[in-house]
Write a protein that holds these residues in place. Structure first.
Motif, PDB file in Angstrom:
ATOM      1  N   THR A   4      83.840  46.245  59.482  1.00 60.88           N
ATOM      2  CA  THR A   4      82.656  46.871  58.903  1.00 60.88           C
ATOM      3  C   THR A   4      81.519  46.856  59.918  1.00 60.88           C
ATOM      4  N   VAL A   5      80.742  47.939  59.929  1.00 58.84           N
ATOM      5  CA  VAL A   5      79.531  47.999  60.758  1.00 58.84           C
ATOM      6  C   VAL A   5      78.419  47.283  60.008  1.00 58.84           C
ATOM      7  N   ARG A   6      77.610  46.509  60.732  1.00 55.35           N
ATOM      8  CA  ARG A   6      76.591  45.694  60.101  1.00 55.35           C
ATOM      9  C   ARG A   6      75.222  46.373  60.136  1.00 55.35           C
ATOM     10  N   ALA A   7      74.394  45.989  59.180  1.00 54.79           N
ATOM     11  CA  ALA A   7      73.027  46.507  59.091  1.00 54.79           C
ATOM     12  C   ALA A   7      72.118  45.654  59.967  1.00 54.79           C
ATOM     13  N   ARG A   8      72.319  45.761  61.255  1.00 55.71           N
ATOM     14  CA  ARG A   8      71.531  45.025  62.231  1.00 55.71           C
ATOM     15  C   ARG A   8      70.802  46.011  63.130  1.00 55.71           C
ATOM     16  N   GLU A   9      70.003  45.503  64.050  1.00 60.98           N
ATOM     17  CA  GLU A   9      69.222  46.388  64.918  1.00 60.98           C
ATOM     18  C   GLU A   9      70.129  47.323  65.705  1.00 60.98           C
ATOM     19  N   LEU A  10      71.282  46.805  66.124  1.00 60.34           N
ATOM     20  CA  LEU A  10      72.285  47.604  66.813  1.00 60.34           C
ATOM     21  C   LEU A  10      73.487  47.798  65.890  1.00 60.34           C
ATOM     22  N   PRO A  11      74.259  48.862  66.065  1.00 67.32           N
ATOM     23  CA  PRO A  11      75.424  49.103  65.204  1.00 67.32           C
ATOM     24  C   PRO A  11      76.617  48.232  65.602  1.00 67.32           C
ATOM     25  N   THR A  12      76.464  46.928  65.372  1.00 68.73           N
ATOM     26  CA  THR A  12      77.506  45.981  65.720  1.00 68.73           C
ATOM     27  C   THR A  12      78.555  45.924  64.620  1.00 68.73           C
ATOM     28  N   VAL A  13      79.756  45.504  65.019  1.00 69.26           N
ATOM     29  CA  VAL A  13      80.901  45.468  64.116  1.00 69.26           C
ATOM     30  C   VAL A  13      81.390  44.030  63.967  1.00 69.26           C
ATOM     31  N   SER A  14      81.877  43.711  62.781  1.00 69.24           N
ATOM     32  CA  SER A  14      82.579  42.443  62.574  1.00 69.24           C
ATOM     33  C   SER A  14      83.976  42.620  63.143  1.00 69.24           C
ATOM     34  N   ALA A  15      84.135  42.249  64.406  1.00 71.13           N
ATOM     35  CA  ALA A  15      85.311  42.642  65.188  1.00 71.13           C
ATOM     36  C   ALA A  15      86.243  41.469  65.456  1.00 71.13           C
ATOM     37  N   LEU A  27      79.294  65.184  52.220  1.00 69.02           N
ATOM     38  CA  LEU A  27      78.777  64.268  53.239  1.00 69.02           C
ATOM     39  C   LEU A  27      77.369  64.717  53.622  1.00 69.02           C
ATOM     40  N   THR A  28      76.406  63.821  53.442  1.00 62.34           N
ATOM     41  CA  THR A  28      75.001  64.200  53.527  1.00 62.34           C
ATOM     42  C   THR A  28      74.324  63.658  54.782  1.00 62.34           C
ATOM     43  N   ASN A  29      73.307  64.387  55.251  1.00 61.02           N
ATOM     44  CA  ASN A  29      72.396  63.925  56.305  1.00 61.02           C
ATOM     45  C   ASN A  29      73.130  63.426  57.547  1.00 61.02           C
ATOM     46  N   LEU A  30      74.087  64.206  58.028  1.00 58.47           N
ATOM     47  CA  LEU A  30      74.926  63.741  59.131  1.00 58.47           C
ATOM     48  C   LEU A  30      74.143  63.569  60.433  1.00 58.47           C
ATOM     49  N   ASP A  31      73.030  64.261  60.584  1.00 57.18           N
ATOM     50  CA  ASP A  31      72.235  64.150  61.808  1.00 57.18           C
ATOM     51  C   ASP A  31      71.177  63.049  61.722  1.00 57.18           C
ATOM     52  N   LYS A  32      71.092  62.383  60.610  1.00 56.66           N
ATOM     53  CA  LYS A  32      70.079  61.349  60.426  1.00 56.66           C
ATOM     54  C   LYS A  32      70.342  60.165  61.356  1.00 56.66           C
ATOM     55  N   VAL A  33      69.340  59.766  62.115  1.00 53.27           N
ATOM     56  CA  VAL A  33      69.474  58.619  63.017  1.00 53.27           C
ATOM     57  C   VAL A  33      69.304  57.337  62.209  1.00 53.27           C
ATOM     58  N   LEU A  34      70.338  56.531  62.184  1.00 54.00           N
ATOM     59  CA  LEU A  34      70.305  55.274  61.436  1.00 54.00           C
ATOM     60  C   LEU A  34      69.931  54.090  62.320  1.00 54.00           C
ATOM     61  N   TYR A  35      70.317  54.165  63.587  1.00 61.23           N
ATOM     62  CA  TYR A  35      70.039  53.072  64.529  1.00 61.23           C
ATOM     63  C   TYR A  35      69.210  53.633  65.681  1.00 61.23           C
ATOM     64  N   PRO A  36      67.875  53.543  65.587  1.00 59.76           N
ATOM     65  CA  PRO A  36      67.016  54.188  66.590  1.00 59.76           C
ATOM     66  C   PRO A  36      67.245  53.693  68.017  1.00 59.76           C
ATOM     67  N   ARG A  37      67.578  52.412  68.199  1.00 56.52           N
ATOM     68  CA  ARG A  37      67.723  51.892  69.568  1.00 56.52           C
ATOM     69  C   ARG A  37      68.867  52.567  70.307  1.00 56.52           C
ATOM     70  N   THR A  38      69.917  52.910  69.601  1.00 54.79           N
ATOM     71  CA  THR A  38      71.062  53.565  70.240  1.00 54.79           C
ATOM     72  C   THR A  38      71.151  55.048  69.908  1.00 54.79           C
ATOM     73  N   GLY A  39      70.282  55.527  69.017  1.00 58.14           N
ATOM     74  CA  GLY A  39      70.323  56.917  68.596  1.00 58.14           C
ATOM     75  C   GLY A  39      71.535  57.252  67.749  1.00 58.14           C
ATOM     76  N   THR A  40      72.160  56.240  67.167  1.00 60.30           N
ATOM     77  CA  THR A  40      73.393  56.446  66.396  1.00 60.30           C
ATOM     78  C   THR A  40      73.081  57.156  65.082  1.00 60.30           C
ATOM     79  N   THR A  41      73.805  58.242  64.841  1.00 61.61           N
ATOM     80  CA  THR A  41      73.576  59.040  63.644  1.00 61.61           C
ATOM     81  C   THR A  41      74.550  58.657  62.538  1.00 61.61           C
TER      82      THR A  41
END
Length: 295
Positions: free
Chosen positions: A236-247, A14-28
């Motif tokens: 699934t989590v979507r590739a949007r500005e926020l880490p939204t889910v198809s819920a 499992l790679t780059n676990l600290d990488k921020v993917l969603y800057p607006r929420t700081g989600t890693t």
């Protein structure tokens, strides 16, 4: 060196676990992987035995995105795959996400998961009907809810059981368990319903994809019933500005929705929703809920 994790006997890097993917929420990336690990039970049930396509976004939604149906290079030998017939004689291999190790391997690639309406055991024979309700600005998911209510009543009149989830983007997905039916027949039925909706709800609905027709209306995309098309998988989590889910959502939530944020769910809200509601789409997995299409 990337950390090695053993998941159900499989060694994963499992790679780059600290990488921020969603800057607006700081989600890693690590938080994203944790979400998939804790949501695996519900998610795996809905993608089991369905060839998975990946929308990859390894640097987050703001980076490069690319959609692939083929098995990615470097896929571990233990990941199950299946041969998928093409529209011509040519076929391809696609991934089957059947267990937690495979899900975590896929999540480490940073992907959206998309599946067709049929299983690997019966290619091009659908066991689900789907409508993708996509609002054209200034319309929002609120307008989609009105269309969803109409669809529910109309499909119920044909004896069908109807369920819903957010797309994780702007709209809603309406899902119906059906007895196995050729995808072409499902698409024809779905198109007829979409045309009827446009006729019944003039000024509110459009069934054609032409963008010039869509502002202020809800586009009912029936084409995802085509054997070659896919839909974002539940949870699934979507590739949007926020880490939204198809819920998955309840019909009460659809009935009472007055603002888009009421049906916008970030990944960290899903566990509490599942604890409160269970898997709202579980009936899709119950063969007793499947009904034949009319005609």
């Amino acid at each position: 060196m990337s950390p090695i994790t053993v998941v159900e006997g499989r060694r994963l890097s499992l790679t780059n676990l600290d990488k921020v993917l969603y800057p607006r929420t700081g989600t890693t990336k690590g938080e994203l992987l944790h979400y998939y690990a804790t949501t695996a039970g519900a998610l795996l049930a809905h993608v089991h035995d369905r060839p998975v396509s990946f929308l990859r976004y390894p640097d987050g939604p703001g980076g490069q995105q690319f959609f692939t149906k083929n098995v990615p290079p470097g896929t571990p030998a233990w990941v199950k795959t299946t041969e998928v017939p093409g529209s011509t004689a040519k076929s391809r291999q696609q991934v089957l996400v059947r267990d937690v190790p495979t899900l975590m391997w896929a999540a480490n690639l940073v992907v959206e998961l998309h599946t067709p309406q049929w299983t690997a055991a019966a290619p091009r024979i659908a066991d689900r009907l789907v409508f993708d309700l996509d609002p054209g600005a200034p319309a929002t998911i609120v307008e989609c809810c009105g269309v969803a209510r109409w669809l529910r009543e109309r499909l119920a009149a044909d004896g069908l059981n109807v369920y819903a989830k957010t797309s994780g983007s702007k709209g809603l997905h309406i899902l119906v368990p059906i007895e196995p039916t050729p995808s072409d027949d499902v698409t024809a039925y779905a198109k007829a319903i979409a045309v009827e909706a446009e006729r019944t709800l003039p000024g509110h609905v459009v069934h054609r994809m032409t963008k010039a027709l869509r502002p202020g209306k809800v586009f009912i995309d029936f084409s995802q019933n085509s054997a070659s098309k896919t839909t974002a998988a539940p949870y699934t989590v979507r590739a949007r500005e926020l880490p939204t889910v198809s819920a998955p959502v309840t019909w009460d939530e659809i009935e009472t929705c007055t603002a888009p944020e009421q049906l916008t769910f970030l990944f960290d809200a899903v566990a509490e929703r599942r604890e409160r509601h269970g898997d709202l789409l579980a009936p899709l997995l119950n063969l007793n809920r499947a009904r034949p299409l009319p005609g």
